[in-house]
Scaffold this active site. Structure first.
Site, mmCIF file in Angstrom:
data_model
loop_
_atom_site.group_PDB
_atom_site.id
_atom_site.type_symbol
_atom_site.label_atom_id
_atom_site.label_comp_id
_atom_site.label_asym_id
_atom_site.label_seq_id
_atom_site.Cartn_x
_atom_site.Cartn_y
_atom_site.Cartn_z
ATOM 1 N N TYR A 130 0.811 -1.211 0.000
ATOM 2 C CA TYR A 130 0.000 0.000 0.000
ATOM 3 C C TYR A 130 0.850 1.269 0.000
ATOM 4 O O TYR A 130 0.361 2.361 -0.322
ATOM 5 C CB TYR A 130 -0.940 0.029 1.204
ATOM 6 C CG TYR A 130 -1.965 -1.081 1.231
ATOM 7 C CD1 TYR A 130 -2.389 -1.699 0.060
ATOM 8 C CD2 TYR A 130 -2.507 -1.525 2.425
ATOM 9 C CE1 TYR A 130 -3.323 -2.716 0.085
ATOM 10 C CE2 TYR A 130 -3.447 -2.544 2.461
ATOM 11 C CZ TYR A 130 -3.847 -3.134 1.284
ATOM 12 O OH TYR A 130 -4.780 -4.146 1.312
ATOM 13 N N LYS A 179 4.251 -15.736 2.201
ATOM 14 C CA LYS A 179 4.110 -16.335 0.867
ATOM 15 C C LYS A 179 5.508 -16.488 0.281
ATOM 16 O O LYS A 179 5.794 -16.080 -0.857
ATOM 17 C CB LYS A 179 3.221 -15.453 -0.023
ATOM 18 C CG LYS A 179 2.793 -16.106 -1.331
ATOM 19 C CD LYS A 179 1.926 -17.330 -1.138
ATOM 20 C CE LYS A 179 1.493 -17.879 -2.504
ATOM 21 N NZ LYS A 179 0.789 -19.182 -2.360
ATOM 22 N N ASP A 210 -2.206 -18.641 1.930
ATOM 23 C CA ASP A 210 -3.375 -19.280 1.346
ATOM 24 C C ASP A 210 -3.854 -20.433 2.219
ATOM 25 O O ASP A 210 -5.066 -20.618 2.431
ATOM 26 C CB ASP A 210 -3.110 -19.738 -0.094
ATOM 27 C CG ASP A 210 -1.716 -20.294 -0.298
ATOM 28 O OD1 ASP A 210 -0.933 -20.350 0.660
ATOM 29 O OD2 ASP A 210 -1.410 -20.665 -1.442
ATOM 30 N N ASP A 234 -4.773 -7.366 5.990
ATOM 31 C CA ASP A 234 -6.022 -6.737 5.572
ATOM 32 C C ASP A 234 -7.024 -7.801 5.139
ATOM 33 O O ASP A 234 -8.187 -7.808 5.556
ATOM 34 C CB ASP A 234 -5.730 -5.767 4.422
ATOM 35 C CG ASP A 234 -6.893 -4.848 4.110
ATOM 36 O OD1 ASP A 234 -7.934 -4.925 4.789
ATOM 37 O OD2 ASP A 234 -6.775 -4.053 3.161
ATOM 38 N N ASP A 238 -10.404 -9.763 7.744
ATOM 39 C CA ASP A 238 -11.815 -9.620 7.385
ATOM 40 C C ASP A 238 -12.555 -10.942 7.449
ATOM 41 O O ASP A 238 -13.789 -10.964 7.527
ATOM 42 C CB ASP A 238 -11.954 -9.004 5.989
ATOM 43 C CG ASP A 238 -11.865 -7.479 6.032
ATOM 44 O OD1 ASP A 238 -11.494 -6.948 7.083
ATOM 45 O OD2 ASP A 238 -12.170 -6.831 5.015
#
Length: 349
Positions: A130, A179, A210, A234, A238
């Site tokens: 970001y 990852k 994942d 992020d 959620d």
């Protein structure tokens, strides 16, 4: 002597205005009951700031925050939030996920997998994709866009120390989202394990992001503290909305190295329900609970937690929790009134 706090309030837009005002009424009630005071000062951010000041995060708002003991944030559709995080170096994002026995049926996951779930996401908040170099350009193959995920080792190490400390004070298990099979130059697992040498007793468990997402759905009870970079944190946190029954229940704290913080719900502006008086303020209240804990007002925080548990157990539900059967549908204002009354009852006992 009455402890006095100064709070910068940035409602933003959409339901941010509604949930912030509702949560503030509850905060002021617990402050009266517990003998401290909170001075509230409002500032602009997001679209309202752009319209009024020509800037998503005007300097006046930044200075207001600098003069405060904390920031209560609502929601914005675009602009202002990343600038605020960067201005105050709010690199630590804490997102607790705790299930409520009275709401287990609201989750799409099987009830037996949800009892006792208590997860703390620790998300790095001021670096990564970001904040990396980005843009649009073209070459001989055509026009393309790009965003760069960049982490300094020291950025990973400092958030790792926070997560390790949290794990040490809880069950002692830290799961690290990574990852590295596809992003080998971001060595989260290695750096966290090095930092863990200073935290004996904490088990560090690297897990591909994942697979971690899948395990959160299959067996959320196995997790304690989950550490993740900005993007992965992020997305993963959620999933907590599905685990507890509604994203409207979740709050977060964003802190810097000095303990100064911004507190908010993790949901967005929800323009489809804005202005209807049906928004769920419990996510913002969850942020306020984290704020009170950060301020050392632990009794007040626990009082809010108990009041919330009691009201949910009695069947009171806002629209996002899809009331059925004997549950009682309430709007935002009605829920605030119930909270104020419940806090008064708790204070008597």
């Amino acid at each position: 002597m009455t402890h006095q706090y100064c709070l910068a309030v940035l409602p933003g837009e959409g339901i941010g205005l509604e949930v912030v005002e509702a949560a503030l009424k509850i905060l002021q009630q617990v402050a009266r009951l517990k003998g401290f005071s909170v001075e509230v000062n409002y500032g602009l951010i997001g679209e309202p700031a752009l319209e009024t000041c020509g800037n998503f995060f005007p300097e006046e708002t930044a200075q207001l925050c600098e003069r405060s003991d904390g920031i209560l944030f609502g929601a914005v559709s675009r602009g202002g939030l990343l600038e605020l995080r960067k201005r105050f170096d709010l690199f630590v994002n804490l997102r607790p996920i705790r299930t409520f026995n009275s709401l287990l049926v609201k989750s799409p996951l099987k009830t037996e997998r949800l009892k006792g779930v208590d997860i703390l996401f620790v998300r790095e908040l001021t670096s990564g994709i970001y904040f990396g170099a980005s843009g649009r350009t073209e070459d001989e193959r055509g026009t393309y866009g790009y965003h760069t995920m960049r982490y300094y080792d020291w950025e990973i190490r400092r958030i790792a120390r926070v997560a390790l400390e949290k794990a040490r004070s809880r069950k002692g298990l830290l799961t690290v989202a990574h990852k590295e099979n596809a992003l080998p130059h971001l060595p989260w697992s290695h750096l966290v394990k090095e930092e863990a040498e200073h935290f004996p007793g904490v088990v560090v468990e690297p897990m591909l992001v994942d697979n971690l997402a899948m395990q959160l759905v299959i067996n959320p009870q196995r997790f304690d503290v989950i550490l993740a970079g900005n993007l992965f944190g992020d997305l993963l946190s959620d999933l907590g909305g599905a685990i507890v029954g509604s994203i409207g229940l979740l709050g977060s704290a964003s802190l810097n190295a000095n303990g100064f913080g911004m507190y908010e719900a993790i949901h967005g502006t929800a323009p489809d329900i804005a202005g209807k008086g049906i928004a769920n303020p419990l996510g913002t209240l969850a942020g306020i609970i984290l704020m009170l804990q950060q301020w050392g007002e632990e009794e007040s925080a626990q009082m809010l937690i108990q009041a919330q548990d009691n009201l949910l157990a009695k069947g009171y539900r806002t629209a996002d929790l899809a009331p059925q059967g004997k549950e009682i549908l309430v709007n935002t204002e009605e829920l605030v009134e119930l909270f104020v009354n419940e806090l008064s009852i708790l204070q008597r006992f």
